[in-house]
Design a protein around this motif. Structure first.
Motif, PDB file in Angstrom:
ATOM      1  N   UNK A 164       7.501  -1.970  17.775  1.00  6.66           N
ATOM      2  CA  UNK A 164       6.849  -1.615  16.522  1.00  6.66           C
ATOM      3  C   UNK A 164       7.407  -0.334  15.920  1.00  6.66           C
ATOM      4  N   UNK A 165       7.258  -0.234  14.607  1.00  5.11           N
ATOM      5  CA  UNK A 165       7.529   0.995  13.871  1.00  5.11           C
ATOM      6  C   UNK A 165       6.314   1.277  13.000  1.00  5.11           C
ATOM      7  N   UNK A 166       5.927   2.544  12.916  1.00  3.03           N
ATOM      8  CA  UNK A 166       4.812   2.957  12.064  1.00  3.03           C
ATOM      9  C   UNK A 166       5.377   3.834  10.953  1.00  3.03           C
ATOM     10  N   UNK A 167       5.071   3.494   9.710  1.00  2.00           N
ATOM     11  CA  UNK A 167       5.597   4.231   8.561  1.00  2.00           C
ATOM     12  C   UNK A 167       4.461   4.834   7.749  1.00  2.00           C
ATOM     13  N   UNK A 168       4.712   6.006   7.175  1.00  2.00           N
ATOM     14  CA  UNK A 168       3.742   6.671   6.308  1.00  2.00           C
ATOM     15  C   UNK A 168       4.387   7.006   4.988  1.00  2.00           C
ATOM     16  N   UNK A 169       3.569   7.099   3.938  1.00  5.62           N
ATOM     17  CA  UNK A 169       4.136   7.233   2.603  1.00  5.62           C
ATOM     18  C   UNK A 169       3.269   8.093   1.698  1.00  5.62           C
ATOM     19  N   UNK A 170       3.877   8.519   0.594  1.00  6.97           N
ATOM     20  CA  UNK A 170       3.132   9.206  -0.455  1.00  6.97           C
ATOM     21  C   UNK A 170       2.195   8.260  -1.198  1.00  6.97           C
ATOM     22  N   UNK A 171       2.306   6.950  -0.946  1.00  5.84           N
ATOM     23  CA  UNK A 171       1.388   6.007  -1.577  1.00  5.84           C
ATOM     24  C   UNK A 171       0.044   5.950  -0.853  1.00  5.84           C
ATOM     25  N   UNK A 172      -0.153   6.876   0.096  1.00  4.10           N
ATOM     26  CA  UNK A 172      -1.423   7.045   0.818  1.00  4.10           C
ATOM     27  C   UNK A 172      -1.707   5.913   1.796  1.00  4.10           C
ATOM     28  N   UNK A 173      -0.669   5.255   2.260  1.00  6.01           N
ATOM     29  CA  UNK A 173      -0.865   4.214   3.261  1.00  6.01           C
ATOM     30  C   UNK A 173       0.011   4.475   4.480  1.00  6.01           C
ATOM     31  N   UNK A 174      -0.441   3.946   5.600  1.00  5.24           N
ATOM     32  CA  UNK A 174       0.334   3.904   6.839  1.00  5.24           C
ATOM     33  C   UNK A 174       0.421   2.442   7.241  1.00  5.24           C
ATOM     34  N   UNK A 219      18.589  -3.220   8.905  1.00  6.11           N
ATOM     35  CA  UNK A 219      17.443  -3.940   8.355  1.00  6.11           C
ATOM     36  C   UNK A 219      16.675  -3.000   7.432  1.00  6.11           C
ATOM     37  N   UNK A 220      16.303  -3.518   6.270  1.00 12.00           N
ATOM     38  CA  UNK A 220      15.588  -2.719   5.277  1.00 12.00           C
ATOM     39  C   UNK A 220      14.119  -3.159   5.245  1.00 12.00           C
ATOM     40  N   UNK A 221      13.212  -2.194   5.388  1.00  9.47           N
ATOM     41  CA  UNK A 221      11.775  -2.476   5.362  1.00  9.47           C
ATOM     42  C   UNK A 221      11.217  -2.033   4.010  1.00  9.47           C
ATOM     43  N   UNK A 222      10.694  -2.999   3.258  1.00 11.84           N
ATOM     44  CA  UNK A 222      10.111  -2.721   1.951  1.00 11.84           C
ATOM     45  C   UNK A 222       8.638  -3.068   1.991  1.00 11.84           C
ATOM     46  N   UNK A 223       7.808  -2.155   1.552  1.00 10.95           N
ATOM     47  CA  UNK A 223       6.368  -2.404   1.607  1.00 10.95           C
ATOM     48  C   UNK A 223       5.576  -1.265   1.012  1.00 10.95           C
ATOM     49  N   UNK A 224       6.232  -0.137   0.826  1.00  4.68           N
ATOM     50  CA  UNK A 224       5.561   1.009   0.214  1.00  4.68           C
ATOM     51  C   UNK A 224       5.920   1.087  -1.270  1.00  4.68           C
ATOM     52  N   UNK A 225       5.062   1.709  -2.046  1.00  4.95           N
ATOM     53  CA  UNK A 225       5.273   1.830  -3.488  1.00  4.95           C
ATOM     54  C   UNK A 225       5.724   3.216  -3.905  1.00  4.95           C
ATOM     55  N   UNK A 226       5.724   4.161  -2.954  1.00  2.21           N
ATOM     56  CA  UNK A 226       6.170   5.523  -3.221  1.00  2.21           C
ATOM     57  C   UNK A 226       7.025   5.992  -2.047  1.00  2.21           C
TER      58      UNK A 226
END
Length: 441
Positions: A329-339, A310-317
């Motif tokens: 649940x899964x918690x993701x963090x990104x260089x787009x400054x969001x969790x 399964x592919x999770x898309x929601x971050x921009x960076x």
């Protein structure tokens, strides 16, 4: 010579201050409206109380007293609501404090991990090509692993054995014995109690001398098992739930599942369009999530013979980290400054989004407190609950916190340890924190 901000930064600051001003204007308007409503209600209650007292038999001051009580209750509710608004702008609780410091690495520390066995030990992976095992209670470096020929990018402990797994820039992952003798804990006493009295480079020289003494008797050079097969840097490696298999993530855009006992490759997991940044295995099920610079993270379900993906898309960076939080649940963090917090049964959109002011590195979720610890490039560590509500920010000053980017955090779920949160960063420091959740309730 005066230095001026570039026009784009000035414009950004101007917009941010404009948003802050609008927010306070909105809060002020709400408070004014509440004041007016209170005055109207008080007047109506007073008039009603007076009318009732004229029509009813003389029963003392019960009616006016009742009006006063209602009026007081309204005032109390108003004060509570405004106090809640104001409290959101206050400094973090003083119950967050650094109680341990683990020094000795000669370069930035990429990851910190807590042993899942009965040993109260900490593992660290560093760009100085070494991994270290520390005693949590005494701050002592108990064991140094020097088997890698490149930066050690991750360290994870076996679910129930005294083994460590490290991933490295030398394109290999190593399994090695993390057992430390109780006698080795008495080799050198910790210098943390007096290190704040030592200035800069002198402090680092003292710590280096201490670790050199330990290296003579507590250095491991040879792994139990070397895992090879990648053609790029291994950024992370983790144990699968039962501990008999491991999974690695690499800059070659793939993840590989290995047999931990034989070192044989079981399957290569592909699909990402760019380099991987992290991999995490589910603690109890045959699931794994891989993060990537392609702005996605993927869930690999190895319980199914057909290997569901399964592919999770929601971050921009680039996604820098994705970790399991409980079974759903899964918690993701990104260089787009969001969790973002995701439900494994619904990939289309996150159930909560946390917006921050800096890139997010390897985060961690406390299962016992449902608390997300978020390390940032700007040296801050922020705490949120699993629903995305802000809990606080850990203090950062000359005597507390990190002086460079915070790369990783991890929780200790064992109640008898002196710290329940650990962090590491490019200032070569590993810090142990005490977070008092009871005071926040």
């Amino acid at each position: 010579m005066r230095r001026f901000l570039p026009p784009e930064q000035r414009e950004k600051l101007h917009n941010l201050f404009g948003q802050i001003e609008k927010e306070f204007e909105s809060l002020y308007a709400e408070n004014q409206a509440l004041n007016e409503r209170i005055e109207v209600l008080e007047r109506l209650e007073s008039e009603k109380a007076l009318t009732d007292s004229l029509d009813a038999p003389d029963l003392g001051a019960s009616k006016p007293k009742r009006a006063t009580q209602i009026s007081q209750k309204i005032k109390t509710t108003y004060k509570a609501s405004t106090s809640k608004i104001v409290s959101s702008f206050r400094n973090p609780s003083p119950n967050y404090s650094v109680v341990r410091s683990y020094r000795g690495h000669r370069d930035g520390v990429w990851e910190v991990s807590v042993s899942r066995s009965s040993q109260p030990v900490l593992g660290t992976a560093s760009a100085d090509n070494t991994a270290r095992i520390w005693c949590i209670g005494t701050n002592q470096c108990l064991l140094q692993y020097i088997g890698h020929q490149g930066s050690v990018n991750s360290i994870r402990f076996h679910p129930n054995q005294e083994l460590a797994l490290t991933g490295s820039g030398d394109q290999t992952a190593h399994i090695w014995g993390a057992h430390v003798s109780p006698l080795s804990q008495n080799v050198v006493r910790s210098h943390s109690s007096g290190e704040d009295d030592i200035d800069g480079s002198e402090k680092e020289d003292v710590v280096d001398d201490v670790c050199d003494q330990i290296q003579e008797v507590s250095t491991l050079r040879t792994p139990t098992m070397e895992l090879s097969g990648h053609i790029g840097v291994i950024v992370a490696a983790d144990w699968m739930a039962e501990g008999s298999q491991v999974i690695t993530a690499s800059w070659d855009r793939s993840a590989i599942l290995f047999d931990a006992e034989t070192g044989e490759q079981i399957i290569t997991l592909t699909g990402h369009d760019q380099e991987l940044t992290d991999v995490r295995a589910h603690p109890t099920q045959r699931l794994a999530v891989t993060s990537s610079k392609d702005t996605t993270f993927r869930l690999f379900d190895m319980r199914d013979p057909n290997l569901l993906v399964n592919v999770f898309q929601g971050h921009s960076q680039p996604v820098t980290s994705a970790v399991f939080a409980g079974s759903e649940n899964v918690v993701s963090g990104s260089d787009d400054r969001t969790v973002k917090v995701w439900d494994l049964k619904n990939m289309r959109s996150p159930i909560a989004t946390i917006r921050t002011d800096s890139s997010v590195n390897r985060l961690a979720v406390s299962g016992s407190h449902n608390c997300i610890a978020i390390p940032h490039d700007n040296r801050h560590i922020r705490l949120y609950d699993i629903h995305g509500n802000r809990i606080g920010r850990l203090p950062r000053s000359n005597r507390q916190g990190h002086s460079k980017m915070v790369t990783s955090v991890c929780w200790s779920e064992t109640e008898n340890t002196v710290c329940n949160l650990f962090s590491c960063g490019f200032d070569r420091q590993v810090l142990g924190w005490t977070i008092n959740f009871q005071s926040k309730e």
